[in-house]
Design a protein around this motif. Structure first.
Motif, short mmCIF file in Angstrom:
data_model
loop_
_atom_site.label_atom_id
_atom_site.label_comp_id
_atom_site.label_asym_id
_atom_site.label_seq_id
_atom_site.Cartn_x
_atom_site.Cartn_y
_atom_site.Cartn_z
N GLY A 1 55.04 36.40 43.47
CA GLY A 1 55.08 37.77 43.97
C GLY A 1 54.77 38.78 42.88
N ALA A 2 55.23 38.46 41.66
CA ALA A 2 55.02 39.38 40.55
C ALA A 2 53.54 39.64 40.30
N LEU A 3 52.72 38.64 40.59
CA LEU A 3 51.27 38.81 40.41
C LEU A 3 50.74 39.94 41.28
N LEU A 4 51.39 40.20 42.41
CA LEU A 4 50.94 41.24 43.32
C LEU A 4 51.91 42.42 43.32
N GLY A 5 52.84 42.43 42.39
CA GLY A 5 53.80 43.52 42.34
C GLY A 5 54.80 43.49 43.46
N MET A 6 55.00 42.31 44.07
CA MET A 6 55.94 42.22 45.18
C MET A 6 57.20 41.53 44.73
N ASP A 7 58.38 42.06 45.12
CA ASP A 7 59.62 41.38 44.76
C ASP A 7 59.98 40.37 45.84
N TRP A 8 61.12 39.66 45.64
CA TRP A 8 61.45 38.56 46.54
C TRP A 8 61.68 39.03 47.97
N LEU B 1 43.32 46.25 41.31
CA LEU B 1 42.44 47.42 41.46
C LEU B 1 43.26 48.69 41.66
N ALA B 2 44.31 48.56 42.51
CA ALA B 2 45.13 49.73 42.83
C ALA B 2 45.86 50.23 41.59
N LEU B 3 46.29 49.31 40.70
CA LEU B 3 46.96 49.72 39.47
C LEU B 3 46.05 50.59 38.63
N LEU B 4 44.75 50.28 38.66
CA LEU B 4 43.79 51.05 37.87
C LEU B 4 43.60 52.45 38.45
N ILE B 5 43.62 52.53 39.81
CA ILE B 5 43.26 53.79 40.46
C ILE B 5 44.48 54.66 40.74
N LEU B 6 45.51 54.01 41.38
CA LEU B 6 46.68 54.79 41.80
C LEU B 6 47.55 55.13 40.59
N PRO B 7 48.31 56.20 40.67
CA PRO B 7 49.18 56.58 39.55
C PRO B 7 50.29 55.56 39.35
N ALA C 1 61.69 52.63 46.81
CA ALA C 1 61.84 51.34 46.13
C ALA C 1 60.50 50.66 45.84
N VAL C 2 59.47 50.99 46.58
CA VAL C 2 58.21 50.26 46.44
C VAL C 2 57.11 51.17 45.91
N ALA C 3 56.48 50.73 44.85
CA ALA C 3 55.37 51.51 44.29
C ALA C 3 54.16 51.39 45.20
N PRO C 4 53.31 52.42 45.23
CA PRO C 4 52.15 52.40 46.14
C PRO C 4 51.27 51.17 45.97
N ALA C 5 51.02 50.76 44.72
CA ALA C 5 50.14 49.60 44.52
C ALA C 5 50.76 48.35 45.13
N SER C 6 52.08 48.18 44.96
CA SER C 6 52.77 47.02 45.54
C SER C 6 52.73 47.09 47.05
N ALA C 7 52.95 48.30 47.59
CA ALA C 7 52.95 48.48 49.04
C ALA C 7 51.58 48.09 49.61
N LEU C 8 50.53 48.54 48.93
CA LEU C 8 49.18 48.23 49.41
C LEU C 8 48.95 46.71 49.38
N ALA C 9 49.38 46.08 48.27
CA ALA C 9 49.22 44.63 48.16
C ALA C 9 49.96 43.93 49.30
N PHE C 10 51.18 44.43 49.59
CA PHE C 10 51.96 43.82 50.66
C PHE C 10 51.23 43.92 52.00
N LEU C 11 50.70 45.11 52.27
CA LEU C 11 50.01 45.30 53.56
C LEU C 11 48.77 44.43 53.65
N VAL C 12 48.06 44.29 52.54
CA VAL C 12 46.87 43.43 52.53
C VAL C 12 47.24 41.99 52.86
N VAL C 13 48.29 41.50 52.16
CA VAL C 13 48.71 40.12 52.41
C VAL C 13 49.19 39.99 53.85
N GLN C 14 49.94 40.97 54.29
CA GLN C 14 50.51 40.94 55.63
C GLN C 14 49.43 40.81 56.72
N ILE C 15 48.36 41.58 56.57
CA ILE C 15 47.34 41.58 57.63
C ILE C 15 46.50 40.30 57.60
#
Lengths: 680, 104
Positions: A571-578, A674-680, A617-631
């Motif tokens: 999960g850490a690779l995508l910024g996602m916690d347990w 990618l999101a880490l590079l772009i998003l704050p 609790a969730v940073a935007p980059a992590s949130a985006l990663a979660f949604l990508v994996v989710q879909i």
């Protein structure tokens, strides 16, 4: 039973000795000739749908009574010919040769008689007696084709019965003729087609060579013909049966006549031509038929797409206008009512038992039940579009787009259904007639974002992305469709290499749909879903419930959570916690579970302030990663069950789950970085 | 056996509304067998129902309508008469002497 004796020069079509109160009849016919309608009319609910042994092709068997006779009816797969080009053709001819039904009824579409008679030309040399059921004579008349059945009967030398199965006309007469022929009460002298004159000699030579070695019960003359046609299945069989020197001679002969395939086919069509010239009065040249008029619009590269969009609009409107309210009603009134009643009734039981029954089993059963309204609507629409003949047109206008990802035009509709729910999408692939395209479509179907996943997206994007929510949601859907196209390209090019299925498809004449046929088909599909997929869904839902509550009874300390913590480095690779990993895992039972799980894990049991806490609790980059994996994540249990049911293979089902696991996490990592590079 | 000078073109360049005669199919056994079954045999008359020059096309063969991909249609060589041949891009037209085909 002893193998029938066949000499080298005649084919015995003698009636097989059987018990007096029994007659075995097989239904043969090309696709779109009304074979299923006739089968349903004769057997009604006395039918059993299964698969041919070891095959994924549907087998329908049934019985009916006539004149005190118990008649067994087997519906052979719809085939254009009996050359082993496809599994269906192989199944049909092996059944006739090995099982020797007393009578084969070949159903013909009177309006396309010439092409339909080709199958008759293939059936006559086989050892079963043939009756021709001349179906849809009303459609033929409407298209301006007039046929004289008595003349056709005289020319063919086999009984011909005109009928209109959808109006129950001529069906009784057909059964009478079948019974009389089966009992040997009517003469049977078929006039067999010949090979084109320039190849008759080589046919005789091959026949003389192979005759002593043809394994029973294959008729030797027929085997020689199939060798000339280059039939792969028969060639392999004869290669095994022939001694080396004879095999060599046969192959030399065949190599000298590599155009024999066309000679055999031409010979059959010459024979067909004689029959048609005798018995058919054709329409005036240039007369524009009803089908022609509709097709000017329905297959037009622009208007065809507009019409298709309209049809699909109606399908989705029906689903949401009728299906969703019923689904909700079932869920709130029936399932929740049952839940409440069960909880009270099980008050005496230990918590784990009532939990297992109320939350685990009822949860699973509830899901199966709430799927039904949508399945019924989708199956009805699919059957309706198929029965009227429109389905082929939809496939036609979408074909060029689907070919870009190595798919067939017919794959379009099932995939589109996937936006509603992946389960009917997977089951809807039955309309695709080439096994390879069908498998590929099943594999890709889970990549279509279904309504439940869209609901998760719709709920979470505003929390994480505020005013950009719509843009993010749109981007997520677009991304999953691009991934689908790329996966299709990759799978078809790499994993399923080999020639792309040629796009050769009949556009059948339009005709009025038959309510009985459609109703029976929907009933069969629903029944099968409940029996096969339903059981699997129930079991998997129970297992997932156990994992998410045991050992202590709450999800935070469950095995599922323990697994989530164990997998945290991934999960850490995508910024996602347990907690996000656990939410993903719980979405395996049903996609919308992701929200409930997140609510419990992030906000605790009271769930107050979920929106604020999640957002914080969730940073935007992590949130985006979660949604990508989710879909893109592995399909839900119901879809897995459907995939297992439709492919008939755990291998492909597991390959699908693993493939999607890899795709979703790879895309998640990519997007996160990618999101880490772009998003704050 | 009568001989005549004929124009041979691949089916995918035949304009809609024209009726042509099938000369031969070039390709592997699989596609050959599939097409022959549907009635695409030498000498069979084919009527082009729809051909927009892109995308799949629709052909009438032996009273049935068959949709074909352009790739598949290119494998089918057909005889056209001179009047039709003039309407087709000359790069696709091959002129040859052919013996009379057997009846369809």
């Amino acid at each position: 039973m002893k193998a029938p004796v066949t000499s080298c020069h005649t084919v015995s079509t003698a009636v097989r000795p059987s018990r007096p109160a029994e007659l075995r009849v097989a239904l043969a016919g090309q696709p779109n000739v009304g074979k299923s309608t006739l089968f349903n009319l004769l057997t009604g609910l006395n039918q059993h749908v299964g698969n041919w042994p070891g095959k994924t092709v549907e087998k329908k068997e049934g019985y009916f009574r006539h004149d005190g006779l118990h008649i067994e009816l087997v519906d052979l797969p719809g085939t254009y010919s009996l050359t082993a080009n496809s599994l269906e053709e192989l199944i049909a001819r092996e059944y006739i040769i090995q099982e020797r039904p007393d009578v084969v009824v070949v159903v013909l579409d009177a309006a396309t008689l010439e092409r339909n008679l080709y199958l008759v030309a293939e059936l006559l040399p086989l050892p079963s007696r043939v009756v021709v059921a001349l179906n849809m004579i009303d459609v033929a008349e409407q298209e301006g084709v007039h046929i004289e059945p008595e003349v056709l009967q005289a020319a063919l030398g086999v009984p011909v019965v005109p009928m209109v199965a959808t109006k129950n006309r001529g069906v009784r007469e057909l059964v009478d003729v079948v019974v009389r022929l089966g009992r040997g009460e009517t003469p049977y002298e078929p006039k067999l087609p010949q090979v084109r004159a320039d190849h008759q000699q080589v046919l005789e030579q091959v026949k003389e060579l192979i005759c002593p070695y043809v394994p029973a019960p294959y008729p030797p003359g027929w085997a020689a013909l199939k060798l000339l046609e280059g039939d792969r299945h028969l060639t392999e069989m004869m290669d095994r049966a022939l001694p080396a020197d004879i095999r060599q001679q046969v192959h030399t002969l065949l190599a000298q006549h590599d155009d024999a395939l066309m000679a055999v086919a031409s010979g059959r069509y010459e024979w067909v031509g004689r029959m048609v010239r005798a018995a058919v009065v054709r329409p005036q040249a240039g007369q524009i038929t009803l089908t022609g008029r509709i097709d000017r619009w329905a297959t037009h590269p622009f208007w065809g797409l507009i019409i298709l969009a309209g049809v699909l609009g109606i399908v989705f409107w029906l689903t949401f206008a009728i299906g969703s309210p019923i689904q909700e009603w079932l869920d709130t009134v029936i399932i929740n009512g049952l839940r409440g009643w069960l909880s009270t009734a099980l008050a005496w039981a230990p918590a784990w038992l009532s939990g297992a029954i109320v939350d685990g089993m009822l949860g699973g059963a509830g899901m199966v039940v709430t799927f039904l309204p949508i399945l019924v609507i989708f199956f009805t629409v699919l059957a309706l579009l198929e029965d009227t003949g429109y389905m082929a047109r939809a496939a036609f206008v979408m074909d060029r787009f689907m070919h870009m990802m190595g798919l067939h035009g017919k794959s379009f509709l099932p995939l589109l259904l996937g936006f509603g729910c992946n389960v009917p999408a997977v089951m809807g692939t039955r309309i695709i007639d080439t096994p390879r395209s069908r498998l590929l479509t099943i594999m890709l179907a889970p990549l279509v974002p279904c309504a439940a996943r869209m609901a998760v997206i719709a709920f979470l994007t505003p929390i994480f992305f505020g005013r950009s929510a719509a843009l993010v949601a749109w981007g997520l859907v677009a991304m999953s469709l691009i991934v689908l196209a790329l996966a299709g390209l990759l799978v078809s090019k790499v994993m399923m290499k080999g020639e792309r299925a040629a796009f050769i498809m009949e556009l059948p004449l339009y005709h009025k749909p038959n309510a009985r046929t459609i109703a029976l088909q929907v009933w069969q599909h629903v029944q099968e879903f409940l029996r096969k997929a339903g059981t699997l869904i129930l079991i998997m839902a129970l297992v997932m419930w156990a994992l998410s509550t045991m050992p202590a009874g709450d999800i935070e300390t469950s095995y599922l959570a323990a697994f989530g913590r164990w997998a945290a480095p991934l999960g850490a690779l995508l910024g996602m916690d347990w907690r996000m990993l656990v939410a993903l895992l719980s979405s395996f039972v049903a996609k919308e579970n992701a929200i409930a799980t997140m609510a419990i894990l992030y906000a605790g049991a009271d769930q107050a302030g979920l929106v604020e806490r999640l957002g914080a609790a969730v940073a935007p980059a992590s949130a985006l990663a979660f949604l990508v994996v989710q879909i893109l994540f592995i399909p839900c249990v119901a879809t897995v069950a459907a995939i297992r049911q439709e492919t008939g293979s755990w291998k492909w089902t597991i390959a699908n789950i693993l493939g999607l696991l890899v795709i979703s996490f790879s895309m998640g990592i990519l997007v996160y970085r990618l999101a880490l590079l772009i998003l704050p | 056996m009568a001989e005549a000078r004929k124009a041979i073109v691949p089916l995918d360049v035949v304009p809609a509304g024209e009726t042509v005669l099938l000369q031969e199919i070039v390709g592997g056994r699989g596609i050959l067998s599939q097409l022959a079954t549907l009635g695409f045999t030498p000498g069979a008359p084919l009527t082009m129902i729809q051909n927009f020059g892109h995308g799949p096309l629709i052909v009438q063969v032996r009273d049935a309508r068959i949709a074909l991909g352009r790739g598949e249609a290119r494998h089918i060589l057909v005889q056209v008469d001179e009047k039709t041949a003039e309407r087709i891009d000359p790069r696709f037209v091959r002129r040859t002497f052919v013996s009379r085909l057997p009846d369809a």
